[in-house]
Motif scaffolding. Structure first.
Motif, PDB file in Angstrom:
ATOM      1  N   LEU A   7      -6.111   0.616  -8.263  1.00  0.00           N
ATOM      2  CA  LEU A   7      -5.575   1.659  -7.387  1.00  0.00           C
ATOM      3  C   LEU A   7      -6.333   1.636  -6.066  1.00  0.00           C
ATOM      4  N   ILE A   8      -5.614   1.853  -4.987  1.00  0.00           N
ATOM      5  CA  ILE A   8      -6.254   1.895  -3.682  1.00  0.00           C
ATOM      6  C   ILE A   8      -5.912   3.207  -2.992  1.00  0.00           C
ATOM      7  N   TRP A   9      -6.951   3.905  -2.563  1.00  0.00           N
ATOM      8  CA  TRP A   9      -6.769   5.145  -1.811  1.00  0.00           C
ATOM      9  C   TRP A   9      -6.839   4.828  -0.325  1.00  0.00           C
ATOM     10  N   ARG A  10      -5.736   5.112   0.367  1.00  0.00           N
ATOM     11  CA  ARG A  10      -5.650   4.878   1.798  1.00  0.00           C
ATOM     12  C   ARG A  10      -6.075   6.146   2.531  1.00  0.00           C
ATOM     13  N   ARG A  11      -7.206   6.044   3.226  1.00  0.00           N
ATOM     14  CA  ARG A  11      -7.712   7.243   3.880  1.00  0.00           C
ATOM     15  C   ARG A  11      -6.785   7.726   4.997  1.00  0.00           C
ATOM     16  N   GLN A  12      -6.229   6.795   5.757  1.00  0.00           N
ATOM     17  CA  GLN A  12      -5.394   7.202   6.882  1.00  0.00           C
ATOM     18  C   GLN A  12      -4.150   7.948   6.423  1.00  0.00           C
ATOM     19  N   ARG A  13      -3.577   7.519   5.297  1.00  0.00           N
ATOM     20  CA  ARG A  13      -2.346   8.149   4.792  1.00  0.00           C
ATOM     21  C   ARG A  13      -2.622   9.176   3.697  1.00  0.00           C
ATOM     22  N   HIS A  14      -3.867   9.288   3.227  1.00  0.00           N
ATOM     23  CA  HIS A  14      -4.227  10.203   2.132  1.00  0.00           C
ATOM     24  C   HIS A  14      -3.310   9.993   0.924  1.00  0.00           C
ATOM     25  N   SER A  15      -3.142   8.719   0.543  1.00  0.00           N
ATOM     26  CA  SER A  15      -2.259   8.398  -0.581  1.00  0.00           C
ATOM     27  C   SER A  15      -2.917   7.333  -1.462  1.00  0.00           C
ATOM     28  N   VAL A  16      -2.425   7.230  -2.689  1.00  0.00           N
ATOM     29  CA  VAL A  16      -2.931   6.242  -3.646  1.00  0.00           C
ATOM     30  C   VAL A  16      -1.809   5.268  -3.978  1.00  0.00           C
ATOM     31  N   GLU A  17      -2.104   3.968  -3.923  1.00  0.00           N
ATOM     32  CA  GLU A  17      -1.127   2.929  -4.223  1.00  0.00           C
ATOM     33  C   GLU A  17      -1.668   2.019  -5.327  1.00  0.00           C
ATOM     34  N   ARG A  18      -0.767   1.216  -5.887  1.00  0.00           N
ATOM     35  CA  ARG A  18      -1.140   0.251  -6.918  1.00  0.00           C
ATOM     36  C   ARG A  18      -1.149  -1.142  -6.314  1.00  0.00           C
ATOM     37  N   LEU A  19      -2.102  -1.987  -6.750  1.00  0.00           N
ATOM     38  CA  LEU A  19      -2.151  -3.389  -6.346  1.00  0.00           C
ATOM     39  C   LEU A  19      -1.742  -4.239  -7.541  1.00  0.00           C
ATOM     40  N   ASP A  20      -0.646  -4.964  -7.408  1.00  0.00           N
ATOM     41  CA  ASP A  20      -0.159  -5.729  -8.557  1.00  0.00           C
ATOM     42  C   ASP A  20       0.456  -7.030  -8.086  1.00  0.00           C
ATOM     43  N   ALA A  21       0.511  -7.979  -9.024  1.00  0.00           N
ATOM     44  CA  ALA A  21       1.149  -9.272  -8.792  1.00  0.00           C
ATOM     45  C   ALA A  21       1.648  -9.766 -10.135  1.00  0.00           C
ATOM     46  N   PRO A  22       2.737 -10.533 -10.164  1.00  0.00           N
ATOM     47  CA  PRO A  22       3.288 -10.986 -11.446  1.00  0.00           C
ATOM     48  C   PRO A  22       2.383 -12.010 -12.131  1.00  0.00           C
ATOM     49  N   GLY A  23       2.343 -11.945 -13.460  1.00  0.00           N
ATOM     50  CA  GLY A  23       1.545 -12.908 -14.217  1.00  0.00           C
ATOM     51  C   GLY A  23       1.445 -12.528 -15.676  1.00  0.00           C
ATOM     52  N   LEU A  24       1.318 -13.549 -16.550  1.00  0.00           N
ATOM     53  CA  LEU A  24       1.236 -13.334 -17.995  1.00  0.00           C
ATOM     54  C   LEU A  24      -0.214 -13.211 -18.446  1.00  0.00           C
ATOM     55  N   LEU A  25      -0.378 -12.727 -19.661  1.00  0.00           N
ATOM     56  CA  LEU A  25      -1.697 -12.648 -20.287  1.00  0.00           C
ATOM     57  C   LEU A  25      -2.349 -14.029 -20.338  1.00  0.00           C
ATOM     58  N   ILE A  26      -3.654 -14.077 -20.201  1.00  0.00           N
ATOM     59  CA  ILE A  26      -4.385 -15.324 -20.399  1.00  0.00           C
ATOM     60  C   ILE A  26      -4.337 -15.682 -21.880  1.00  0.00           C
ATOM     61  N   GLY A  27      -3.876 -16.889 -22.179  1.00  0.00           N
ATOM     62  CA  GLY A  27      -3.791 -17.351 -23.556  1.00  0.00           C
ATOM     63  C   GLY A  27      -2.442 -17.167 -24.201  1.00  0.00           C
ATOM     64  N   LEU A  28      -1.493 -16.550 -23.503  1.00  0.00           N
ATOM     65  CA  LEU A  28      -0.185 -16.287 -24.110  1.00  0.00           C
ATOM     66  C   LEU A  28       0.651 -17.545 -24.198  1.00  0.00           C
ATOM     67  N   GLN A  29       0.706 -18.325 -23.114  1.00  0.00           N
ATOM     68  CA  GLN A  29       1.463 -19.567 -23.133  1.00  0.00           C
ATOM     69  C   GLN A  29       0.878 -20.527 -22.100  1.00  0.00           C
ATOM     70  N   PRO A  30       0.993 -21.839 -22.353  1.00  0.00           N
ATOM     71  CA  PRO A  30       0.441 -22.803 -21.400  1.00  0.00           C
ATOM     72  C   PRO A  30       1.290 -22.898 -20.134  1.00  0.00           C
ATOM     73  N   ASP A  31       0.650 -23.412 -19.093  1.00  0.00           N
ATOM     74  CA  ASP A  31       1.308 -23.667 -17.809  1.00  0.00           C
ATOM     75  C   ASP A  31       2.010 -22.427 -17.263  1.00  0.00           C
ATOM     76  N   ALA A  32       1.365 -21.277 -17.386  1.00  0.00           N
ATOM     77  CA  ALA A  32       1.953 -20.030 -16.872  1.00  0.00           C
ATOM     78  C   ALA A  32       1.743 -19.947 -15.359  1.00  0.00           C
TER      79      ALA A  32
END
Length: 457
Positions: A339-364
């Motif tokens: 989570l990132i709190w933006r002081r200028q906007r006084h708001s909280v956002e999420r930081l995310d990117a697509p991706g699978l669990l480590i160890g779930l499947q090869p060549d992810a």
């Protein structure tokens, strides 16, 4: 004056009284002897720290207590099988062959799988067949409704009879023997737990040394971090890794740093061992200088075999901060988005990117995103032990509650350590006093320092 001479008492006139006194004296002596024997057994039960020494005494004292020819004690292990190292008799000459035969039998030969009664019946048959034509009495050694053994007493004297008193005495010895065996099993369990606690303590100490003992100095930011394992050894992982460790001093502070938060599925020693394994792999990958998505891809390939054998997976958020530009690049292997709190906007956002669990499947494949940090912004990395912590009523702390807490705290608390302390304080109040977290809980707070603004002339 003459008188009638006194009558002489005949021996027959006093025999009943004398016989009664002799009988009473004999009973008193027997009672004292029995009390002394039982007291000796009780003293041995209280005093012996070696179970074998106590069990060796049981057949000897039992045979003497009921004036029988001999006695045999068979004991069972905690899993119900015959305890072959603890088979005892009062006379090796009379019962040695019986013990040798029993020691050579398999548990399947004793009908163990059919239950305690079937096993006792089978043992009774074996003992009677080996001892031959004797007056035999057998009883179970029972503690906490579990059969811990069998005690047999026998006599080859045809005149010997099993009175109710003798049976009660044998049962009394069997009950004291059950107490001794149960105490030994409890002590062994306690010693096993002590050894396990010692191993956990050592494992926890080693793991605490693998986690950063203090936050590094990175130009332009403040850092605070804490891991609270549910057990002495946990599966949470956070790290601060310089991408160019050869740099020193100011150049090191201004160099790019990897900030990592991960979680091995599960708790305790297995999760802690896998976390240690992943830490070594990841630190080697960071030195390649590859972007975050390639680092997670290669880490996933390296960890496939080890994680497949353990039937576990790892969530991992990997980010890389350039202190000079304040650009944070990141990739996510299905970990809780920071989570990132933006002081200028006084708001909280999420930081995310697509991706699978480590160890779930090869060549992810893993996505790679970036964000520009501004002065005063606060970044919170955390594991699911925080959001999944349960309150007294059973509800979860959840991400929404964490976002509200971060928003409120960042407006009033000026430093990273203070923000971290307040977040854990709110989590503890939510969980309730005296209640333990069900899962490892870790948080890392990064706060961008305010820029120094020079006054205008």
């Amino acid at each position: 004056m003459g008188g009638t001479p006194p009558a002489h008492r005949s021996p027959a006139a006093i025999t009943p009284a004398a016989s009664l006194r002799q009988l009473i004296d004999s009973l008193n002596r027997e009672q004292r002897r029995n009390q002394e024997l039982l007291a000796s057994l009780g003293f041995a039960l209280r005093s012996f720290t070696n179970l074998s020494r106590f069990l060796e005494l049981v057949p000897l004292l039992t045979a003497r207590l009921v004036e029988a020819e001999g006695a045999v004690l068979l004991t069972f292990r905690s899993d119900g099988g015959l305890w072959r190292e603890q088979l005892h008799c009062s006379s090796q000459a009379r019962c040695g062959e019986l013990l040798r035969q029993l020691a050579g039998l398999q548990d399947s030969d004793l009908d163990r799988d059919a239950g305690d009664e079937a096993m006792a019946t089978r043992l009774d048959q074996l003992v009677r067949r080996q001892l031959g034509d004797v007056q035999l009495f057998g009883t179970s050694v029972v503690a906490k409704n579990r059969q811990r053994g069998r005690l047999y007493v026998f006599s080859g004297d045809p005149q010997f009879s099993w009175s109710e008193v003798r049976r009660r005495h044998v049962q009394l010895v069997a009950d004291q023997t059950a107490v001794a065996i149960e105490n030994e099993l409890l002590l062994e369990e306690m010693r096993r737990h002590e050894r396990l606690d010692q191993q956990l303590s050592i494992g926890g100490e080693i793991q605490s040394q693998l986690l950063p003992s203090r936050c590094p100095v990175i130009e332009g930011v403040e850092l605070a971090a804490r891991c609270r394992p549910a057990f002495q050894v946990g599966g949470d992982y956070f790290d601060f890794i310089p991408t160019r460790p050869q740099l020193m001093g100011k150049r090191r502070e201004q160099g790019r740093w990897a900030l990592v938060m991960g979680d091995v599925m599960g708790k305790g020693i297995p999760a802690g061992l896998l976390m240690t394994l992943l830490r070594g792999m990841l630190r080697a990958e960071v030195l390649t200088g590859l972007p975050p998505d390639r680092i997670l891809h290669d880490l996933n390939e390296l960890a496939q075999e080890d994680l497949a054998q353990s039937n576990r997976f790892v969530t991992l958020f990997y980010s890389e901060l350039d202190p000079v530009t304040r650009v944070l690049r990141f990739s996510n292997a299905a970990h809780n988005p920071p989570l990132i709190w933006r002081r200028q906007r006084h708001s909280v956002e999420r930081l995310d990117a697509p991706g699978l669990l480590i160890g779930l499947q090869p060549d992810a494949d893993y996505g790679c995103e970036q964000v520009q940090l501004e002065p005063g912004d606060v970044l919170l990395y955390y594991t699911d032990g925080v959001t999944e912590a349960s309150g007294v009523g059973g509800e979860r702390f959840d991400e929404e509650r964490l976002m509200r807490a971060l928003l409120a705290i960042c407006k009033t608390v000026p430093d990273a350590q203070g923000i971290l302390d307040q977040l854990f304080a709110r989590l503890d109040r939510f969980v309730g006093p005296g209640r333990q977290l069900e899962d490892d809980a870790s948080m890392v707070v990064l706060k961008v320092r305010d820029e120094v603004v020079l006054p205008t002339l």
